[in-house]
Write an enzyme that holds these catalytic residues in place. Structure first.
Site, PDB file in Angstrom:
ATOM      1  N   HIS A 187     -32.456  -1.503 -38.317  1.00  0.00           N
ATOM      2  CA  HIS A 187     -32.124  -1.940 -39.697  1.00  0.00           C
ATOM      3  C   HIS A 187     -30.897  -2.832 -39.627  1.00  0.00           C
ATOM      4  O   HIS A 187     -29.774  -2.348 -39.432  1.00  0.00           O
ATOM      5  CB  HIS A 187     -31.844  -0.736 -40.593  1.00  0.00           C
ATOM      6  CG  HIS A 187     -31.598  -1.110 -42.022  1.00  0.00           C
ATOM      7  ND1 HIS A 187     -32.332  -0.606 -43.069  1.00  0.00           N
ATOM      8  CD2 HIS A 187     -30.715  -1.965 -42.595  1.00  0.00           C
ATOM      9  CE1 HIS A 187     -31.902  -1.121 -44.204  1.00  0.00           C
ATOM     10  NE2 HIS A 187     -30.909  -1.958 -43.942  1.00  0.00           N
ATOM     11  N   HIS A 191     -28.893  -6.607 -41.114  1.00  0.00           N
ATOM     12  CA  HIS A 191     -28.770  -7.821 -41.930  1.00  0.00           C
ATOM     13  C   HIS A 191     -28.058  -8.888 -41.105  1.00  0.00           C
ATOM     14  O   HIS A 191     -26.892  -8.704 -40.737  1.00  0.00           O
ATOM     15  CB  HIS A 191     -27.972  -7.537 -43.211  1.00  0.00           C
ATOM     16  CG  HIS A 191     -28.591  -6.471 -44.063  1.00  0.00           C
ATOM     17  ND1 HIS A 191     -29.469  -6.772 -45.093  1.00  0.00           N
ATOM     18  CD2 HIS A 191     -28.498  -5.117 -44.033  1.00  0.00           C
ATOM     19  CE1 HIS A 191     -29.865  -5.636 -45.660  1.00  0.00           C
ATOM     20  NE2 HIS A 191     -29.294  -4.622 -45.029  1.00  0.00           N
ATOM     21  N   LYS A 208     -40.306  -4.408 -46.560  1.00  0.00           N
ATOM     22  CA  LYS A 208     -39.165  -3.687 -47.132  1.00  0.00           C
ATOM     23  C   LYS A 208     -39.291  -3.562 -48.641  1.00  0.00           C
ATOM     24  O   LYS A 208     -39.481  -4.564 -49.346  1.00  0.00           O
ATOM     25  CB  LYS A 208     -37.872  -4.432 -46.785  1.00  0.00           C
ATOM     26  CG  LYS A 208     -36.596  -3.802 -47.316  1.00  0.00           C
ATOM     27  CD  LYS A 208     -36.241  -2.501 -46.600  1.00  0.00           C
ATOM     28  CE  LYS A 208     -35.095  -1.761 -47.279  1.00  0.00           C
ATOM     29  NZ  LYS A 208     -33.781  -2.233 -46.880  1.00  0.00           N
ATOM     30  N   HIS A 250     -35.581   1.351 -49.342  1.00  0.00           N
ATOM     31  CA  HIS A 250     -34.228   1.633 -49.834  1.00  0.00           C
ATOM     32  C   HIS A 250     -34.392   2.728 -50.888  1.00  0.00           C
ATOM     33  O   HIS A 250     -34.882   2.463 -51.982  1.00  0.00           O
ATOM     34  CB  HIS A 250     -33.584   0.376 -50.425  1.00  0.00           C
ATOM     35  CG  HIS A 250     -32.166   0.625 -50.880  1.00  0.00           C
ATOM     36  ND1 HIS A 250     -31.079   0.092 -50.229  1.00  0.00           N
ATOM     37  CD2 HIS A 250     -31.668   1.381 -51.888  1.00  0.00           C
ATOM     38  CE1 HIS A 250     -29.972   0.513 -50.815  1.00  0.00           C
ATOM     39  NE2 HIS A 250     -30.299   1.288 -51.830  1.00  0.00           N
ATOM     40  N   HIS A 268     -31.336   4.134 -43.937  1.00  0.00           N
ATOM     41  CA  HIS A 268     -29.930   4.540 -44.146  1.00  0.00           C
ATOM     42  C   HIS A 268     -29.796   5.791 -45.021  1.00  0.00           C
ATOM     43  O   HIS A 268     -29.244   5.748 -46.117  1.00  0.00           O
ATOM     44  CB  HIS A 268     -29.087   3.394 -44.706  1.00  0.00           C
ATOM     45  CG  HIS A 268     -29.714   2.534 -45.777  1.00  0.00           C
ATOM     46  ND1 HIS A 268     -30.268   3.051 -46.915  1.00  0.00           N
ATOM     47  CD2 HIS A 268     -29.862   1.193 -45.877  1.00  0.00           C
ATOM     48  CE1 HIS A 268     -30.723   2.060 -47.661  1.00  0.00           C
ATOM     49  NE2 HIS A 268     -30.493   0.929 -47.053  1.00  0.00           N
ATOM     50  N   ASP A 300     -27.730  -0.860 -40.395  1.00  0.00           N
ATOM     51  CA  ASP A 300     -27.465  -1.440 -41.713  1.00  0.00           C
ATOM     52  C   ASP A 300     -26.198  -2.283 -41.677  1.00  0.00           C
ATOM     53  O   ASP A 300     -25.488  -2.389 -42.686  1.00  0.00           O
ATOM     54  CB  ASP A 300     -27.396  -0.371 -42.806  1.00  0.00           C
ATOM     55  CG  ASP A 300     -27.461  -0.973 -44.208  1.00  0.00           C
ATOM     56  OD1 ASP A 300     -28.003  -2.080 -44.374  1.00  0.00           O
ATOM     57  OD2 ASP A 300     -26.933  -0.337 -45.140  1.00  0.00           O
TER      58      ASP A 300
END
Ligand code: NCD
Ligand code: ZN
Length: 342
Positions: free
Chosen positions: A12, A14, A98, A135, A173, A246
């Site tokens: 995970h 970004h 996602k 999420h 997460h 994350d």
């Protein structure tokens, strides 16, 4: 003391876009062999073509000699049609889809407004074998922010997996004891990623003795009881819990602001931070499976064969890293990591 581990993957991550890739891609490629790259750009990555073009921009920033592989994802919207899912799987760059509940977190405005809107897309994902990454927070403004994950499990996730038991789901997460229990009870098709910040910090670190904007992420840090449940899960050796940082960098001025952005930047030293958690828990012998085996197994990817070495040796963390024309303040900025990647 040294540890030899199979090179890990980050399930995970970004990376952002544009000049930021010059910081984020080398930081992750230093440690990780592969990473599942989140699609929450503005505008989001919603098609196979966009995912392929984004992947090329990432690959162009790999350090010389690096074989780092980004595993791309699509951003699910109310309008995602089954053909888009099938085309993405057929093109080969996309490994997962996602789900952001609309309004739940950074860059989620285009997210899903009601689960039933995406049933056709989810059915296509089951057909072609793409996992759903979630999420897991409700977005109802009247629900207390510390209860949003727990309510999402009750109201959305249990009904979803009862309706689609074949759908592979990663709850991303996780931050609560209730999420740990859900993942344990939900069966083999459900797993979770756990971040370094949720394993190392609780909401007192965020709020007591001064507000720490660089510890603000979503889902927000919870109380110590929940942190302990996460540590117990991550270090337990159960294959349904695996590494996903994350790491979510924002320029310093967007964090140190009257209305600061959510996201912690950890990619520069993520494995070192996890090693600290596993050492404190007396579970260093289980770090390799959490970091390098269980995620690959869940995603039905081959395990990596290369190895890396970590040494128990403190190293200072810079107060900030360059981030395009800006700066990003990392987790532990100006403090120390207890482990060093050799
Ligand atoms: C992430 C981001 O900044 O993109 N922020 C965060 O606090 N984790 C989005 C997300 O994963 O929720
Ligand atoms: Zn994220």
């Amino acid at each position: 003391m040294q540890l030899h581990l199979t090179r890990p993957d980050d399930f995970h991550l970004h990376l952002r876009d544009g000049e930021a890739l010059g910081t984020t891609v080398p930081a992750t490629a230093r440690t990780f062999s592969r990473a599942v790259v989140m699609p929450n750009l503005v505008p989001p990555i919603t098609t196979a073509d966009q995912a392929k073009a984004y992947k090329e921009r990432i690959l162009a920033q790999r350090p010389p000699g690096s074989s780092f592989q980004p595993l791309m994802t699509l951003y699910l919207t109310d309008a995602t049609c089954p053909d888009t899912i099938r085309a993405a799987q057929a093109a080969g760059d996309v490994y997962a889809v996602k789900l952001y509940p609309a309004g739940a977190t950074t860059h989620s405005a285009a997210g899903v407004t009601a689960m039933e809107k995406v049933f056709p897309a989810l059915e296509a994902m089951i057909d072609v074998g793409l996992p759903l990454l979630v999420h897991g927070e409700v977005t109802d403004a009247t629900v207390d922010i510390f209860d949003r994950e727990q309510l999402f499990i009750e109201h959305e996730l249990w009904p979803l997996i009862k309706r689609y038991p074949e759908l592979r789901v990663v709850m991303e997460h996780i931050t609560t004891r209730q999420a740990v229990e859900f993942v344990r009870e939900a069966g083999d098709a459900v797993a979770a990623t756990v971040t370094p910040q949720h394993l190392l910090y609780n909401r007192n670190h965020l709020l007591a003795g001064g507000l720490r904007p660089h510890l603000y992420c979503l889902p927000v840090l919870k109380c110590e009881r929940h942190r302990q449940a996460l540590v117990e899960a991550a270090t337990s050796g159960e294959p349904c819990f695996f590494l996903g940082t994350d790491s979510a960098p924002h320029g310093r001025q967007f964090k140190e602001a009257a209305c600061g952005c959510a996201g912690c930047y950890s990619a520069f030293g993520a494995l070192e931070l996890y090693a600290e958690v596993f050492e404190q828990a007396g579970a260093l012998e289980r770090l390799e499976a959490f970091a390098s085996h269980f995620g690959a197994d869940f995603y039905q990817l081959p395990r990596n064969t290369e190895t890396i070495r970590l040494e128990k040796k403190p190293q200072p963390v810079p107060a900030a890293f360059p981030f395009g024309k800006e700066q990003v303040v990392p987790l532990r900025g100006g403090e120390f990591l207890q482990w060093t990647l050799l």
